[in-house]
Design a protein around this motif. Structure first.
Motif, short mmCIF file in Angstrom:
data_model
loop_
_atom_site.label_atom_id
_atom_site.label_comp_id
_atom_site.label_asym_id
_atom_site.label_seq_id
_atom_site.Cartn_x
_atom_site.Cartn_y
_atom_site.Cartn_z
N ILE A 84 -3.62 2.76 3.32
CA ILE A 84 -5.06 2.73 3.10
C ILE A 84 -5.73 1.88 4.18
CG2 ILE A 84 -6.90 1.99 1.52
CD1 ILE A 84 -5.03 2.65 -0.79
N LYS A 85 -6.85 2.40 4.71
CA LYS A 85 -7.58 1.67 5.75
C LYS A 85 -8.70 0.85 5.14
CE LYS A 85 -6.77 4.56 9.72
NZ LYS A 85 -7.35 5.26 10.84
N ARG A 86 -8.99 -0.29 5.80
CA ARG A 86 -10.12 -1.12 5.45
C ARG A 86 -10.96 -1.36 6.69
NH1 ARG A 86 -9.79 -7.31 5.37
NH2 ARG A 86 -10.19 -6.76 7.50
N GLY B 256 -10.58 3.28 2.60
CA GLY B 256 -10.13 4.66 2.56
C GLY B 256 -10.83 5.58 3.54
N ASN B 257 -11.33 6.70 3.03
CA ASN B 257 -11.96 7.72 3.88
C ASN B 257 -13.22 7.20 4.57
OD1 ASN B 257 -9.99 9.60 3.22
ND2 ASN B 257 -11.17 10.43 1.51
N ILE B 258 -13.97 6.37 3.89
CA ILE B 258 -15.18 5.82 4.52
C ILE B 258 -14.78 4.92 5.68
CG2 ILE B 258 -17.20 4.36 4.17
CD1 ILE B 258 -17.36 5.48 1.32
N ALA B 259 -13.73 4.14 5.52
CA ALA B 259 -13.24 3.29 6.62
C ALA B 259 -12.81 4.16 7.81
CB ALA B 259 -12.09 2.42 6.15
N THR B 260 -12.19 5.28 7.54
CA THR B 260 -11.77 6.19 8.61
C THR B 260 -12.99 6.76 9.34
OG1 THR B 260 -9.77 6.79 7.41
CG2 THR B 260 -10.49 8.31 9.13
#
Length: 113
Positions: A27-29, A60-64
């Motif tokens: 998971i991305k932050r 998540g996807n928003i961080a991406t």
């Protein structure tokens, strides 16, 4: 009305490129600062610009999306919730931080537009 208890909407400019980390679980932050501007007139009639800085966290996807499509100075609209936390710094002093956890983002343009 229950969904309006802790809701923040900001329109402003990205302060710097977002700091992106990927956790062990994939998971991305994204962590970044955002400046919002307000204007008012003082007693002498001078227009005063008041800039406020906000710390934003996205997961998540928003961080991406933030990683791929944002640059310093870009105008964004974010929606999320206000959170506060504390931690002890290296000198043992308790520090407090307030952040907006972003759950929606809208790309409005760049600084020059």
């Amino acid at each position: 009305m229950n969904t309006l208890k802790n809701k923040v909407q900001l329109v402003g400019n990205l302060g710097n490129a977002a700091e992106i980390i990927t956790l062990d679980n994939g998971i991305k932050r994204a962590k970044f600062s955002m400046a919002t501007n307000d204007f008012y007139y003082n007693k002498a009639g001078d227009k005063i610009k008041d800039t406020q800085w906000h710390q934003i966290i996205a997961w998540g996807n928003i961080a991406t999306l933030i990683e791929k499509y944002t640059t310093k100075g870009q105008e964004l609209m974010i929606e999320g919730k206000l959170t506060s936390r504390s931690y002890d710094d290296s000198d043992g002093i308790k520090r407090y931080i307030t952040e907006v956890v972003c759950n929606e983002i809208l790309f409005l343009g760049n600084k020059s537009s």
